[in-house]
Design an enzyme around this catalytic site. Structure first.
Site, PDB file in Angstrom:
ATOM      1  N   LYS A  51     -58.661  96.693   8.130  1.00 30.09           N
ATOM      2  CA  LYS A  51     -59.492  95.998   9.118  1.00 30.09           C
ATOM      3  C   LYS A  51     -59.245  94.506   8.991  1.00 30.09           C
ATOM      4  O   LYS A  51     -58.859  94.012   7.933  1.00 30.09           O
ATOM      5  CB  LYS A  51     -60.975  96.295   8.890  1.00 30.09           C
ATOM      6  N   ASP A  91     -61.125  95.187  18.667  1.00 30.72           N
ATOM      7  CA  ASP A  91     -62.450  95.522  18.153  1.00 30.72           C
ATOM      8  C   ASP A  91     -63.421  94.620  18.910  1.00 30.72           C
ATOM      9  O   ASP A  91     -63.057  94.073  19.956  1.00 30.72           O
ATOM     10  CB  ASP A  91     -62.525  95.284  16.633  1.00 30.72           C
ATOM     11  N   SER A 126     -55.093 105.044  19.524  1.00 29.80           N
ATOM     12  CA  SER A 126     -54.192 104.000  19.032  1.00 29.80           C
ATOM     13  C   SER A 126     -52.978 104.624  18.354  1.00 29.80           C
ATOM     14  O   SER A 126     -51.848 104.158  18.505  1.00 29.80           O
ATOM     15  CB  SER A 126     -54.918 103.080  18.041  1.00 29.80           C
ATOM     16  N   GLN A 170     -62.726 102.915   7.625  1.00 29.85           N
ATOM     17  CA  GLN A 170     -61.534 103.249   8.393  1.00 29.85           C
ATOM     18  C   GLN A 170     -60.625 104.233   7.641  1.00 29.85           C
ATOM     19  O   GLN A 170     -59.925 105.031   8.263  1.00 29.85           O
ATOM     20  CB  GLN A 170     -60.757 101.969   8.723  1.00 29.85           C
ATOM     21  N   LYS A 185     -62.162 107.634   8.500  1.00 33.41           N
ATOM     22  CA  LYS A 185     -62.072 107.863   9.948  1.00 33.41           C
ATOM     23  C   LYS A 185     -60.644 108.210  10.342  1.00 33.41           C
ATOM     24  O   LYS A 185     -60.394 109.186  11.065  1.00 33.41           O
ATOM     25  CB  LYS A 185     -62.527 106.614  10.706  1.00 33.41           C
TER      26      LYS A 185
END
Length: 447
Positions: A129, A169, A379, A114, A117
């Protein structure tokens, strides 16, 4: 396989010692560090400043007990996690996964991915996460609410709109986000953008549901366009039947492709006439059924138990289910059947051996940290709307998403070319995401 660079080898050995048996996390770290070799070779300050040592170690890893009462009055106990991996470029941002496979290794791997990303989107978000080994399947709404409220009771101590902003998720959809947001508001007395993926009536964003699947196709289409091709008339194989898969199928069809497969944890569907998205939504989003029900809508389709999606002849493969679902044998079948593109809709759905084989075979391979970044990008757009107390139209959000994914493709392509990895989008994505995070970490000193 040993690293050529002694510093990276030392760092990886330390990661192995500190995280024994955590195969998902170790796989992710190795794949990323391999891409860094030419970057680290050029600049010895990475070692002097301990950049790689710091980037592979979470800033914070929280594990907690989640106790809740089921419909029979029995107390159930699950394990909850939040990995706040790196906040160099913004608040931690990353989803909450509810699935029996969730463990420390999975959460760390997802949090590590993440970082890069989120960096690739160009938006100010750090990497994080969370999740739990709780399985929402087969649970009543009251049981889901009981779990979510207990989970948020602990998680609320560690998150906030400018600290850490979780999202949905696997296993965490609008229902679960709603229960978690309600509990956060009750405990903290704050109505703030602490979660994304919220309902439209209380701060959610239009196009968030579609974002990961749509973004996957926007970046794939841009890559094909830059190679003188397009999605039009392509035969596409998709795995999964959740949020990402459904909207990847929908957007692929809008771009003129024919999608012939989808799958769930029990089996897979082959529909030679093209997957019926309306039927898929009815089965998965409304009735929450297994894919065996698909034949009721499309009698000419085939349902098969177990694996098999990648055995179908296709031009483009979009793995949208879960990590390590596409192995070396699957990759060999894809290449033998003429696949030219594999773009990851899920997080690390392709094993390292399969990735290497696909790239060596000349397949255009887009890694998840780039290809599925549309979800977290939208998001971030939801966070912006919350901060400004605004609500953008679907078209506004979709247009911003498309631009983000197009720019993202060119960033990873340019980074790959810069370091001699032309056409290697895995290396390009790792390097492009890494450079921005490193610059921020260096500017902020040793923290």
């Amino acid at each position: 396989m040993a690293f050529k660079n002694a510093y990276l080898q030392k760092v990886y050995e330390k990661v192995e010692q500190r995280n024994p048996g955590e195969k998902e996390f170790l796989q992710a770290v190795r794949e990323v560090l391999e891409s860094f070799e030419p970057v680290v070779e050029k600049d010895k300050s990475f070692e002097t400043n301990g950049i790689i040592d710091r980037i592979v170690e979470p800033e914070r890893f929280i594990q907690f007990r989640v106790s809740w009462v089921d419909d029979n009055g029995n107390v159930q106990v699950n394990r909850g996690y939040r990995c706040q991996f790196n906040s160099a470029i913004g608040p931690y941002k990353g989803g909450i996964r509810l699935h029996p496979s969730v463990c420390a290794s999975v959460i760390k791997f997802l949090g590590f991915e993440q970082i890069f990303k989120n960096s690739l989107t160009g938006l100010p978000m750090g990497g994080g996460k969370g999740g739990s080994d709780f399985d929402p399947k087969g649970k009543s709404d009251r049981e889901i609410m009981a779990f979510c409220q207990s989970f948020m009771t602990e998680l609320s101590k560690h998150i906030g709109a400018d600290t850490d902003v979780p999202a949905g998720d696997i296993g965490t959809g609008a229902r679960e986000i709603g229960y978690m947001f309600g509990q956060y508001k009750r405990l903290r007395g704050l109505f703030e953008g602490v979660l994304t993926g919220k309902g439209l009536t209380y701060g959610g964003s239009l196009a968030r549901t579609e974002a990961t699947g749509y973004g996957l196709l926007y970046i794939t289409e841009e890559m094909l366009k830059c190679h003188g091709d397009s999605m039009k008339d392509k035969i596409v194989a998709v795995s999964g039947a959740g949020n990402v898969a459904i909207y990847a199928i929908q957007k692929a069809q809008q771009l003129g492709a024919k999608v012939v497969t989808c799958s769930d944890s029990n089996g897979w569907v082959y529909d030679p006439d093209g997957i019926d998205v309306a039927a898929l939504k009815e089965i998965k989003e409304v009735k929450r059924q297994r894919l065996t029900a698909y034949k009721d809508y499309r009698p000419a389709s085939e349902y098969h138990e177990g694996k098999g999606v990648w055995s179908v002849k296709c031009d483009v493969a979009l793995p949208c289910a879960t990590q390590n679902e596409l192995n070396l044998e699957d990759a060999k079948m894809l290449v033998a059947n003429g696949a030219k593109v594999v773009a990851e809709g899920a997080n690390m759905p392709t094993t390292q051996e399969a990735t290497d084989f696909l790239q060596e075979s000349g397949v255009y391979f887009l890694p998840g940290k780039a290809a599925n970044a549309g979800g977290v990008a939208t998001s971030a757009l939801e966070m912006s709307q919350n901060s400004e107390r605004l609500h953008w139209t679907f078209e506004e959000v979709d247009s911003k998403l498309q631009k983000i994914m197009v720019d993202l493709y060119h960033n990873i392509d340019n980074a790959a070319k810069k370091y001699g990895f032309e056409g290697n989008y895995v290396a390009g994505a790792n390097i492009a995401g890494f450079e921005k995070v490193v610059e921020a970490m260096t500017a902020q000193g040793v923290v």
